[in-house]
Scaffold this motif. Structure first.
Motif, PDB file in Angstrom:
ATOM      1  N   LEU A 232      16.139   7.224  -5.345  1.00 15.14           N
ATOM      2  CA  LEU A 232      14.833   7.941  -6.069  1.00 15.14           C
ATOM      3  C   LEU A 232      13.883   8.352  -4.944  1.00 15.14           C
ATOM      4  O   LEU A 232      13.466   7.158  -3.943  1.00 15.14           O
ATOM      5  CB  LEU A 232      14.291   6.969  -7.004  1.00 15.14           C
ATOM      6  CG  LEU A 232      15.018   7.126  -8.535  1.00 15.14           C
ATOM      7  CD1 LEU A 232      14.072   6.213  -9.273  1.00 15.14           C
ATOM      8  CD2 LEU A 232      15.091   8.466  -8.929  1.00 15.14           C
ATOM      9  N   ASN A 233      13.054   9.466  -4.855  1.00 17.48           N
ATOM     10  CA  ASN A 233      11.924   9.706  -3.947  1.00 17.48           C
ATOM     11  C   ASN A 233      10.610   9.292  -4.771  1.00 17.48           C
ATOM     12  O   ASN A 233      10.361   9.751  -5.798  1.00 17.48           O
ATOM     13  CB  ASN A 233      11.824  10.755  -3.354  1.00 17.48           C
ATOM     14  CG  ASN A 233      13.073  11.432  -2.448  1.00 17.48           C
ATOM     15  OD1 ASN A 233      13.275  10.357  -1.602  1.00 17.48           O
ATOM     16  ND2 ASN A 233      13.845  12.334  -2.813  1.00 17.48           N
ATOM     17  N   VAL A 234       9.831   8.323  -4.467  1.00 14.79           N
ATOM     18  CA  VAL A 234       8.751   7.736  -5.180  1.00 14.79           C
ATOM     19  C   VAL A 234       7.440   8.059  -4.620  1.00 14.79           C
ATOM     20  O   VAL A 234       7.192   7.780  -3.204  1.00 14.79           O
ATOM     21  CB  VAL A 234       8.825   6.140  -5.407  1.00 14.79           C
ATOM     22  CG1 VAL A 234       7.362   5.833  -6.248  1.00 14.79           C
ATOM     23  CG2 VAL A 234       9.987   6.109  -6.194  1.00 14.79           C
ATOM     24  N   SER A 235       6.453   8.913  -5.133  1.00 15.54           N
ATOM     25  CA  SER A 235       5.073   8.906  -4.524  1.00 15.54           C
ATOM     26  C   SER A 235       4.263   8.014  -4.994  1.00 15.54           C
ATOM     27  O   SER A 235       4.172   7.647  -6.177  1.00 15.54           O
ATOM     28  CB  SER A 235       4.670  10.307  -4.908  1.00 15.54           C
ATOM     29  OG  SER A 235       5.521  11.362  -4.556  1.00 15.54           O
ATOM     30  N   GLU A 245      -8.602  -5.603  -1.690  1.00 15.12           N
ATOM     31  CA  GLU A 245      -7.025  -5.262  -1.205  1.00 15.12           C
ATOM     32  C   GLU A 245      -6.491  -3.715  -1.757  1.00 15.12           C
ATOM     33  O   GLU A 245      -7.284  -3.282  -2.454  1.00 15.12           O
ATOM     34  CB  GLU A 245      -6.242  -6.338  -2.248  1.00 15.12           C
ATOM     35  CG  GLU A 245      -6.730  -7.609  -1.854  1.00 15.12           C
ATOM     36  CD  GLU A 245      -6.039  -8.105  -0.507  1.00 15.12           C
ATOM     37  OE1 GLU A 245      -4.783  -7.529   0.087  1.00 15.12           O
ATOM     38  OE2 GLU A 245      -6.469  -8.930   0.120  1.00 15.12           O
ATOM     39  N   TRP A 246      -5.461  -3.493  -1.389  1.00 13.61           N
ATOM     40  CA  TRP A 246      -4.881  -2.049  -1.764  1.00 13.61           C
ATOM     41  C   TRP A 246      -4.714  -2.254  -3.232  1.00 13.61           C
ATOM     42  O   TRP A 246      -4.151  -3.003  -3.575  1.00 13.61           O
ATOM     43  CB  TRP A 246      -3.663  -1.619  -0.875  1.00 13.61           C
ATOM     44  CG  TRP A 246      -4.020  -1.223   0.343  1.00 13.61           C
ATOM     45  CD1 TRP A 246      -3.976  -1.937   1.705  1.00 13.61           C
ATOM     46  CD2 TRP A 246      -4.709   0.063   0.853  1.00 13.61           C
ATOM     47  NE1 TRP A 246      -4.569  -1.274   2.792  1.00 13.61           N
ATOM     48  CE2 TRP A 246      -4.654   0.066   2.171  1.00 13.61           C
ATOM     49  CE3 TRP A 246      -4.811   1.152   0.132  1.00 13.61           C
ATOM     50  CZ2 TRP A 246      -5.118   1.334   2.907  1.00 13.61           C
ATOM     51  CZ3 TRP A 246      -5.156   2.345   0.887  1.00 13.61           C
ATOM     52  CH2 TRP A 246      -5.387   2.264   2.158  1.00 13.61           C
ATOM     53  N   LYS A 247      -4.984  -1.206  -3.954  1.00 18.00           N
ATOM     54  CA  LYS A 247      -4.823  -0.923  -5.579  1.00 18.00           C
ATOM     55  C   LYS A 247      -4.034   0.345  -5.666  1.00 18.00           C
ATOM     56  O   LYS A 247      -4.398   1.407  -5.105  1.00 18.00           O
ATOM     57  CB  LYS A 247      -6.100  -1.041  -6.192  1.00 18.00           C
ATOM     58  CG  LYS A 247      -7.093  -2.312  -6.165  1.00 18.00           C
ATOM     59  CD  LYS A 247      -8.329  -2.229  -7.043  1.00 18.00           C
ATOM     60  CE  LYS A 247      -9.027  -3.698  -6.788  1.00 18.00           C
ATOM     61  NZ  LYS A 247     -10.124  -3.493  -7.677  1.00 18.00           N
ATOM     62  N   LEU A 248      -3.113   0.131  -6.429  1.00 21.68           N
ATOM     63  CA  LEU A 248      -2.218   1.231  -6.942  1.00 21.68           C
ATOM     64  C   LEU A 248      -2.962   1.820  -8.001  1.00 21.68           C
ATOM     65  O   LEU A 248      -3.507   1.524  -9.080  1.00 21.68           O
ATOM     66  CB  LEU A 248      -0.815   0.852  -7.595  1.00 21.68           C
ATOM     67  CG  LEU A 248       0.203   1.805  -8.285  1.00 21.68           C
ATOM     68  CD1 LEU A 248       0.560   2.641  -7.049  1.00 21.68           C
ATOM     69  CD2 LEU A 248       1.106   0.990  -9.152  1.00 21.68           C
ATOM     70  N   ILE A 249      -3.093   3.318  -7.697  1.00 24.09           N
ATOM     71  CA  ILE A 249      -3.875   4.230  -8.475  1.00 24.09           C
ATOM     72  C   ILE A 249      -2.969   4.891  -9.428  1.00 24.09           C
ATOM     73  O   ILE A 249      -2.903   5.572 -10.524  1.00 24.09           O
ATOM     74  CB  ILE A 249      -4.722   5.166  -7.741  1.00 24.09           C
ATOM     75  CG1 ILE A 249      -5.946   4.383  -7.161  1.00 24.09           C
ATOM     76  CG2 ILE A 249      -5.308   6.340  -8.670  1.00 24.09           C
ATOM     77  CD1 ILE A 249      -6.748   3.540  -7.868  1.00 24.09           C
ATOM     78  N   GLU A 250      -1.861   5.549  -8.444  1.00 30.71           N
ATOM     79  CA  GLU A 250      -0.595   6.432  -9.241  1.00 30.71           C
ATOM     80  C   GLU A 250       0.501   6.237  -8.656  1.00 30.71           C
ATOM     81  O   GLU A 250       0.781   6.069  -7.350  1.00 30.71           O
ATOM     82  CB  GLU A 250      -1.152   7.973  -9.060  1.00 30.71           C
ATOM     83  CG  GLU A 250      -0.586   8.907  -9.821  1.00 30.71           C
ATOM     84  CD  GLU A 250      -0.968  10.286  -9.743  1.00 30.71           C
ATOM     85  OE1 GLU A 250      -0.201  11.234 -10.214  1.00 30.71           O
ATOM     86  OE2 GLU A 250      -1.992  10.470  -9.220  1.00 30.71           O
ATOM     87  N   LEU A 251       1.632   6.203  -9.548  1.00 31.73           N
ATOM     88  CA  LEU A 251       3.096   6.122  -8.900  1.00 31.73           C
ATOM     89  C   LEU A 251       3.989   7.185  -9.812  1.00 31.73           C
ATOM     90  O   LEU A 251       3.923   7.215 -10.882  1.00 31.73           O
ATOM     91  CB  LEU A 251       3.470   4.612  -9.090  1.00 31.73           C
ATOM     92  CG  LEU A 251       5.018   4.465  -8.574  1.00 31.73           C
ATOM     93  CD1 LEU A 251       5.044   2.599  -8.231  1.00 31.73           C
ATOM     94  CD2 LEU A 251       6.000   4.663  -9.718  1.00 31.73           C
ATOM     95  N   ASN A 252       4.585   8.084  -9.115  1.00 35.78           N
ATOM     96  CA  ASN A 252       5.427   9.229  -9.688  1.00 35.78           C
ATOM     97  C   ASN A 252       6.707   8.977  -8.989  1.00 35.78           C
ATOM     98  O   ASN A 252       6.889   8.755  -8.000  1.00 35.78           O
ATOM     99  CB  ASN A 252       4.810  10.457  -9.303  1.00 35.78           C
ATOM    100  CG  ASN A 252       3.405  10.568 -10.128  1.00 35.78           C
ATOM    101  OD1 ASN A 252       3.261  10.369 -11.291  1.00 35.78           O
ATOM    102  ND2 ASN A 252       2.525  10.927  -9.377  1.00 35.78           N
ATOM    103  N   LYS A 253       7.780   9.438  -9.859  1.00 34.75           N
ATOM    104  CA  LYS A 253       9.185   9.438  -9.053  1.00 34.75           C
ATOM    105  C   LYS A 253       9.620  10.801  -9.806  1.00 34.75           C
ATOM    106  O   LYS A 253       9.207  11.496 -10.370  1.00 34.75           O
ATOM    107  CB  LYS A 253       9.881   8.377  -9.817  1.00 34.75           C
ATOM    108  CG  LYS A 253       9.784   8.112 -11.397  1.00 34.75           C
ATOM    109  CD  LYS A 253      10.461   6.912 -11.619  1.00 34.75           C
ATOM    110  CE  LYS A 253      10.263   6.444 -13.084  1.00 34.75           C
ATOM    111  NZ  LYS A 253      10.734   7.832 -14.076  1.00 34.75           N
TER     112      LYS A 253
END
Length: 253
Positions: A232-235, A245-253
């Protein structure tokens, strides 16, 4: 210019000189960028203090620029001049290479390269300001090497530049805290684990960018996730606040 000089050596054409300059500029820019990157290390993307980056970069850049402007110091032949079969000689004695100091001063004029190009194009003597100031000439090298080795050297330099840039950029991206957080979030995502049939690894080179300014960060990463069933290619989009710390805002596949 005396007649004996013209009989002994043939002045280089403007086209050869310009081609040699472009080859030198590419080669030494690659060298300087490589030295700077190596001095910064692959974790430079996580450096929040610009002064720390500058303190690491400045000494290596100064060394790099010294090498750049001293590029003709070996027998009056730089890498570009070697490829193009030309060399720098003393105007008053064509068998003599100008001193290191004169070669350095001559090349310092390249800082105003647009002016130097104009002067070279309009000069009947085929000289730029640096040549006139140091009383130097650029002539064809009667002992130039065969054409094939010169072409291979040029191609090799280009391949080395793009390979180094690609590998170092990928290593720096993978070594960043943003990438590590992104991978952690991917491995916690049940949908990705289900679709891949289990994560076996990640692509060699992630793409995207990581930007940090005054402690605030933004990261947009494209990561290839390798799985037992399918890849899978994940954005992933992350943000960071100063001292946070770094925080996840968006995750798309």
């Amino acid at each position: 210019m005396n007649e004996n000089l013209e009989k002994e050596y043939i002045l280089s054409s403007r086209k050869r000189r310009i081609a040699a300059f472009l080859i030198d500029h590419f080669t030494f820019t690659f060298l300087i960028v490589g030295i700077v990157f190596l001095s910064l290390g692959t974790d430079f993307m996580d450096e929040n203090n610009f002064n720390n980056l500058t303190s690491k970069m400045l000494p290596t850049m100064l060394i790099g620029f010294l090498i750049y402007f001293a590029k003709d110091s070996i027998k009056g032949i730089s890498p570009g001049k070697w490829v193009m079969g030309i060399m720098v000689r003393n105007e008053n004695n064509s068998n003599e290479v100008p001193s290191f100091g004169k070669l350095l001063i001559r090349n310092l004029f390249l800082i105003i390269w647009p002016v130097e190009f104009i002067v070279l194009a309009s000069s009947q003597e085929k000289k730029r300001l640096g040549d006139k100031t140091t009383k130097a000439i650029v002539v064809k090298n009667p002992n130039k090497p065969e054409k094939l080795p010169r072409i291979l050297a040029l191609i090799g330099t280009g391949i080395a530049f793009f390979t180094f840039t690609f590998l170092f950029a990928g290593s720096a991206m993978k070594n960043s805290d943003a990438y590590k957080v992104a991978v952690s979030k991917i491995e916690q995502n049940e949908e990705i684990i289900l679709e891949t049939g289990g994560i076996t690894g990640y692509g060699m080179m992630p793409t995207g960018n990581v930007n940090i300014s005054n402690g605030n960060g933004q990261a947009q990463l494209e990561i290839k996730v390798l799985g037992y069933k399918r890849d899978l290619n994940v954005s992933v989009y992350l943000t960071k606040e100063p001292n946070g710390e770094w925080k996840l805002i968006e995750l798309n596949k």
